[in-house]
Structure formats: structure tokens, C-alpha cells
Design a protein around this motif. Structure first.
Motif, PDB file in Angstrom:
ATOM      1  N   GLY A 150       0.816  -1.214   0.000  1.00 53.12           N
ATOM      2  CA  GLY A 150       0.000   0.000   0.000  1.00 53.12           C
ATOM      3  C   GLY A 150       0.851   1.266   0.000  1.00 53.12           C
ATOM      4  O   GLY A 150       1.788   1.396  -0.774  1.00 53.12           O
ATOM      5  N   LYS A 151       0.546   2.193   0.925  1.00 51.97           N
ATOM      6  CA  LYS A 151       1.272   3.469   0.991  1.00 51.97           C
ATOM      7  C   LYS A 151       2.728   3.283   1.407  1.00 51.97           C
ATOM      8  O   LYS A 151       3.578   4.111   1.101  1.00 51.97           O
ATOM      9  CB  LYS A 151       0.583   4.427   1.964  1.00 51.97           C
ATOM     10  CG  LYS A 151      -0.750   4.922   1.482  1.00 51.97           C
ATOM     11  CD  LYS A 151      -1.379   5.858   2.473  1.00 51.97           C
ATOM     12  CE  LYS A 151      -2.721   6.354   1.954  1.00 51.97           C
ATOM     13  NZ  LYS A 151      -3.381   7.254   2.883  1.00 51.97           N
ATOM     14  N   ARG A 152       3.005   2.196   2.114  1.00 54.63           N
ATOM     15  CA  ARG A 152       4.386   1.939   2.546  1.00 54.63           C
ATOM     16  C   ARG A 152       5.301   1.666   1.353  1.00 54.63           C
ATOM     17  O   ARG A 152       6.499   1.865   1.430  1.00 54.63           O
ATOM     18  CB  ARG A 152       4.433   0.755   3.515  1.00 54.63           C
ATOM     19  CG  ARG A 152       3.799   1.063   4.867  1.00 54.63           C
ATOM     20  CD  ARG A 152       3.748  -0.155   5.727  1.00 54.63           C
ATOM     21  NE  ARG A 152       2.894  -1.157   5.069  1.00 54.63           N
ATOM     22  CZ  ARG A 152       2.802  -2.427   5.425  1.00 54.63           C
ATOM     23  NH1 ARG A 152       3.504  -2.881   6.427  1.00 54.63           N
ATOM     24  NH2 ARG A 152       1.999  -3.256   4.798  1.00 54.63           N
ATOM     25  N   LYS A 192       7.030   4.855   0.188  1.00 48.44           N
ATOM     26  CA  LYS A 192       8.058   5.252   1.157  1.00 48.44           C
ATOM     27  C   LYS A 192       9.299   4.373   1.011  1.00 48.44           C
ATOM     28  O   LYS A 192      10.420   4.866   1.028  1.00 48.44           O
ATOM     29  CB  LYS A 192       7.513   5.168   2.582  1.00 48.44           C
ATOM     30  CG  LYS A 192       6.505   6.251   2.904  1.00 48.44           C
ATOM     31  CD  LYS A 192       5.989   6.113   4.316  1.00 48.44           C
ATOM     32  CE  LYS A 192       4.956   7.192   4.605  1.00 48.44           C
ATOM     33  NZ  LYS A 192       4.358   7.060   5.930  1.00 48.44           N
TER      34      LYS A 192
END
Length: 194
Positions: free
Chosen positions: A139-141, A144
Motif C-alpha cells: 500500500g502506501k508503505r 516510502k
């Protein structure tokens, strides 16, 4: 078949040209008086070139407005990992003869080995998580994690600089490219935070 898919049929073999040339140079004994060092160095340099090319995709996309260019980034990034792994394998096989004791001594005496190893570990993590399945899982990780590519690029350039014995021209050239690619992203990051 859209133009990106057709272009990938050209870009993929183009990324393999350095590998083909190095195989040919090994077979025909054209790597000079120290073939192990030349092969190891050239594989490492091609890993850095591919890494810079993958980092250049986003600025190129922003400048041209051709968003489909992003579809080349993963493939070129994976070629950077491919050349980096071959660089490590050549170092272990031809420079060390798979002698792990020498490797441990090198890690203590030559910090550029540690810096290079960290860069390859980061690139490996990015390679393993580059699939669509991993993108969905993280996901959003995922975004990053993949920003670590800039840390990897910095480590590779530092590795390259420390390897330079007297002439730093090439090292400074690659440093300028990486810093320039990173600096290009800053205004866009600043706009998103406003």
C-alpha cells in the motif's frame, strides 16, 4: 500493442547490450591486462548508469508531459539490480576467489565495500517489492520504501568515489547527475506540501 509496449521491445535488449559486450570481451580476451578488475568495475559502472537512467524517468516525464514513460522505470531499475548483482558476483569470484576470510578483511579495511553492499541490499529490497502484487500488499508503505532508491544512488556514488584512486572526473560526473536528479524533484515535493 501501444507505443510503450513496442518501445519496451527495443529498450529491453538495449539494456542487455553492455552485458553482451562484456561477455564478448571476456570470451575474446579483450579486457586488458587485469580482466577481473575491468569486468568487476564495468559491471558496477553499468549498474550505476542504469540506476541514473531509472531515476531520470520521472524528470523526463515531468518535462515532456508523457506520463507513460513511467512504465519504463521498473524495467530499467531492475536492470540496475541485474548489473549490481553481477558486479558483486564478479568481485566475489574473480577478485576474492570466493574466500570469505578475505571478504571479512575487506569489510574491515575498505569501507567502500560496506557502502556498496548496503546499496545492493537496498536495490535488492526494491527489486523484490517491485511487482504489482507487492505494491498492493504494501500500500502506501511501498512509495516510502521505494524512496530509498535515492539513498542507494548516493551510496553507489560514494562507493565509486572511494574506489577512484587519483582521477575523480567520472565520480564527480555521476555525483552531479544524482544530485541534479534529486534536486529536480525538490520543487515538486515543495508544491505538494503547500
Amino acid at each position: 500493442m501501444d507505443w510503450v509496449a513496442k518501445s519496451k521491445l527495443f529498450v529491453f535488449p538495449l539494456c542487455l547490450v553492455p552485458f553482451g559486450w562484456l561477455v564478448y570481451a571476456v570470451v575474446t580476451n579483450q579486457l586488458g591486462p587485469d580482466p577481473a578488475n575491468t569486468l568487476t568495475r564495468d559491471l558496477g559502472e553499468w549498474a550505476l548508469i542504469m540506476l541514473c537512467a531509472s531515476l531520470a524517468i520521472t524528470p523526463l516525464r515531468k518535462v515532456t508531459g508523457v506520463n507513460k514513460l513511467i512504465r519504463f522505470r521498473r524495467m530499467i531499475g531492475l536492470f540496475s539490480l541485474f548489473y549490481a548483482v553481477l558486479h558483486v558476483m564478479a568481485y566475489l569470484a574473480f577478485m576474492l576467489g570466493w574466500d570469505w576470510q578475505i571478504l571479512l578483511e575487506d569489510l574491515v579495511q575498505r569501507p567502500y565495500i560496506i557502502v556498496g553492499a548496503l546499496a545492493v541490499l537496498i536495490l535488492s529490497a526494491l527489486g523484490v517489492t517491485s511487482t504489482k502484487k507487492m505494491m498492493r500488499r504494501l500500500g502506501k508503505r511501498w512509495a516510502k520504501l521505494h524512496k530509498l532508491v535515492y539513498l542507494a544512488a548516493g551510496l553507489v556514488v560514494l562507493h565509486f568515489i572511494w574506489l577512484s584512486k587519483s582521477d575523480y572526473t567520472e565520480s564527480v560526473f555521476y555525483l552531479a547527475i544524482v544530485v541534479g536528479l534529486f534536486a529536480f524533484r525538490l520543487p515538486f515535493k515543495w508544491q505538494r506540501t503547500q
